[in-house]
Design a protein around this motif. Structure first.
Motif, short mmCIF file in Angstrom:
data_model
loop_
_atom_site.label_atom_id
_atom_site.label_comp_id
_atom_site.label_asym_id
_atom_site.label_seq_id
_atom_site.Cartn_x
_atom_site.Cartn_y
_atom_site.Cartn_z
N ARG A 299 8.27 8.22 -5.53
CA ARG A 299 6.89 8.47 -5.20
C ARG A 299 5.70 8.00 -6.40
N ILE A 302 5.27 4.81 -5.12
CA ILE A 302 4.24 4.58 -4.33
C ILE A 302 2.46 4.82 -5.29
N ALA A 457 7.72 10.57 0.21
CA ALA A 457 6.85 9.20 -0.77
C ALA A 457 7.88 8.15 -0.51
N TYR A 461 8.48 4.81 1.37
CA TYR A 461 9.07 3.73 0.64
C TYR A 461 9.70 2.62 1.04
#
Ligand code: CTP
Length: 472
Positions: A299, A302, A457, A461
């Motif tokens: 997260r 990102i 996420a 990713y």
């Protein structure tokens, strides 16, 4: 072309290959265990199979082209060709299920590729076995099901590849795996095991494949049986390109009517071309092994990207039905493309889009520039087209203003969607957009930037890193 320290490119690749083989060739112990397990299953199958059904090992284990720790034992049950196909499948699956010993912790799953088969796991995390029903055929003219050619492939590979070339198949498979272009499944659309064997046969060695792909030009049509590259401009070349609807054709030497490379995407071909150039420039372990990345704190990664690029990231989350991975993946591809087109049509063209799936969860994500659309200009008909102008103005009652552009009426209207968020958040209610049948929007469906939770996420990713090209 500098490769290694003070060595020519050939020496560089040769010593690298020796190092790679030491880590990817199955150990003697591993081979002994795989052989023991294959023989043990064959003995069980023999006891459960009618005499007119032949039992053979196939795939990379039977050919000696498997990569350490990453293969299955493929065992084929070959039924007489005279039998009905559905009956052959049903009988084969029943036999395979019968030999599974649940009391010993063994289990099975019925899988569907182009054809159903049974995957047996032995409860010990060691090599599993795929038991595949098929017809026994002498040559491709007798084909009755999608997998009947496999024993013919065994024969071709064992007859035409020597030990050194089989090792080169292993190196090629490992190279492609490291760079996520190995396997014909929908998620990869890369090079299958059999295609790797044919590439080594056709180009002679791993170096031969690398050299050929570094100079790759499409269309490429190869008759592998006689190592003949067919001129794509010749009548035969044009006919083959048309027959297979593809500009990358490797004719199966056991069946001239099959393109072994049918599921390879242009992206995979292009990726191998780039990788080959890199290997020729710098033949080292790093280039061979491919990029390594961690997905911890996805997260944060990102969000850092989103801030640096000054864009918005929109992520849609789904639960998928418990069906073949390929079907879910194809539906994700189609839906991502459809949404990408819809966003573009409304003025919010995605810069990039991604999809991923894992453990029954799927995501689609769009990277989009921050933008608001205040008004749109809609072009109407010419005033010389009878009543069409009245129909247009009737349909644009909420227009801010109508104008004439030469003879055509144009209207400045409020847009249907002011931003990508309005479009995407309305998807579940939008009757014009059908969500594919096996994708169920998650209860929380749309996430933007910092709203994206870690688990989604991670999927994003992973997709981002696997799509990225780092060897240019
Ligand atoms: N096969 C095929 N077409 C496919 C999938 C498989 O013809 N779409 C045949 C090939 O002969 C292949 C064999 O089935 O070699 C077994 O396939 P698989 O187990 O998927 O791959 P392997 O070749 O055994 O390679 P790996 O080392 O990855 O197990």
């Amino acid at each position: 072309m500098a490769v290694g320290r003070g060595k020519g490119p050939r020496m560089g690749l040769e010593s690298l290959k020796a190092r790679i083989l030491r880590s990817i060739k199955p150990t003697d112990e591993e081979i002994r265990f795989a052989t023991y397990r294959a023989n043990e299953i064959i003995a069980r199958l023999k006891a459960a199979t009618p005499r007119n059904v032949e039992i053979v090992t196939a795939g990379s284990v039977a050919r000696g082209t498997q990569v350490r720790g990453s293969y299955d034992i493929d065992i084929f049950l070959l039924f007489p060709r005279s039998q009905d196909e559905r009956r052959m499948e049903a009988e084969g699956l029943a036999i395979a299920k019968k030999i599974v010993n649940k009391r010993r912790g063994e289990s099975f799953a019925i899988k569907y590729a182009e054809h159903p088969y049974v995957k047996v796991s032995f409860g010990d995390d060691k090599i599993s076995a795929d038991i595949v029903p098929a017809f026994k055929i002498k040559d491709a003219t007798e084909i009755g099901s999608a997998v009947d050619r496999t024993p013919l492939h065994n024969e071709f590979v064992n007859k035409n590849l020597n030990g050194r070339q089989k090792d080169d198949v292993r190196i090629l498979k490992a190279f492609l795996k490291n760079h996520e272009v190995y396997g014909a499944e929908a998620k990869v659309r890369g090079f299958s095991g059999y295609l790797c064997e044919l590439l080594i046969f056709n180009y002679g060695s791993f170096e031969g494949v690398i050299n050929a792909f570094s100079k790759m030009r499409l269309p490429l049509i190869v008759n592998v049986g006689n190592k003949l590259c067919i001129d794509p401009k010749s009548a035969e070349g044009v006919a083959l390109e048309k027959q297979f609807k593809s500009d990358f054709v490797f004719l199966d030497p056991t069946d001239i009517n099959r393109n072994v490379a049918a599921s390879v995407s242009q992206r995979s071909i292009a990726k191998l071309a780039l990788l080959s150039k890199s290997m020729l420039k710098k033949a080292d372990m790093k280039t061979f092994s491919g990029p390594k990345y961690s997905t911890t704190m996805s997260r944060d990664r990102i969000l850092a990207l989103q801030k640096a690029m000054n864009i918005d990231i929109y992520l849609l989350a789904f639960k998928s039905d418990d069906i073949a991975d390929d079907i879910v993946w194809e539906q994700l591809v189609k839906f991502r493309n459809r949404l990408g087109d819809l966003l573009a049509k409304n003025g919010f063209s995605p810069l990039q889009s991604f999809q991923n799936a894992g453990n029954g969860t799927c995501i689609i994500a769009f990277l989009i520039n921050k933008s608001e659309t205040g008004s749109v200009l809609l072009r109407g008909p010419s005033v010389f087209m009878g009543d069409a102008v009245n129909a247009f103005s009737g349909a644009h009652k909420a227009s801010f203003a109508l104008f004439l552009e030469n003879d055509r009426v144009v209207s400045l209207d409020k847009p249907r969607y002011s931003n990508a968020h309005e479009l995407l958040s309305g998807l579940k209610r939008n009757n014009n957009v059908t969500i594919p049948s096996h994708l169920k929007p998650a209860s929380s469906f749309l996430f933007v930037n910092s709203e994206i939770p870690e688990s989604y996420a991670k999927l994003l990713y992973e997709a981002f890193e696997s799509a990225r090209i780092r060897y240019l």
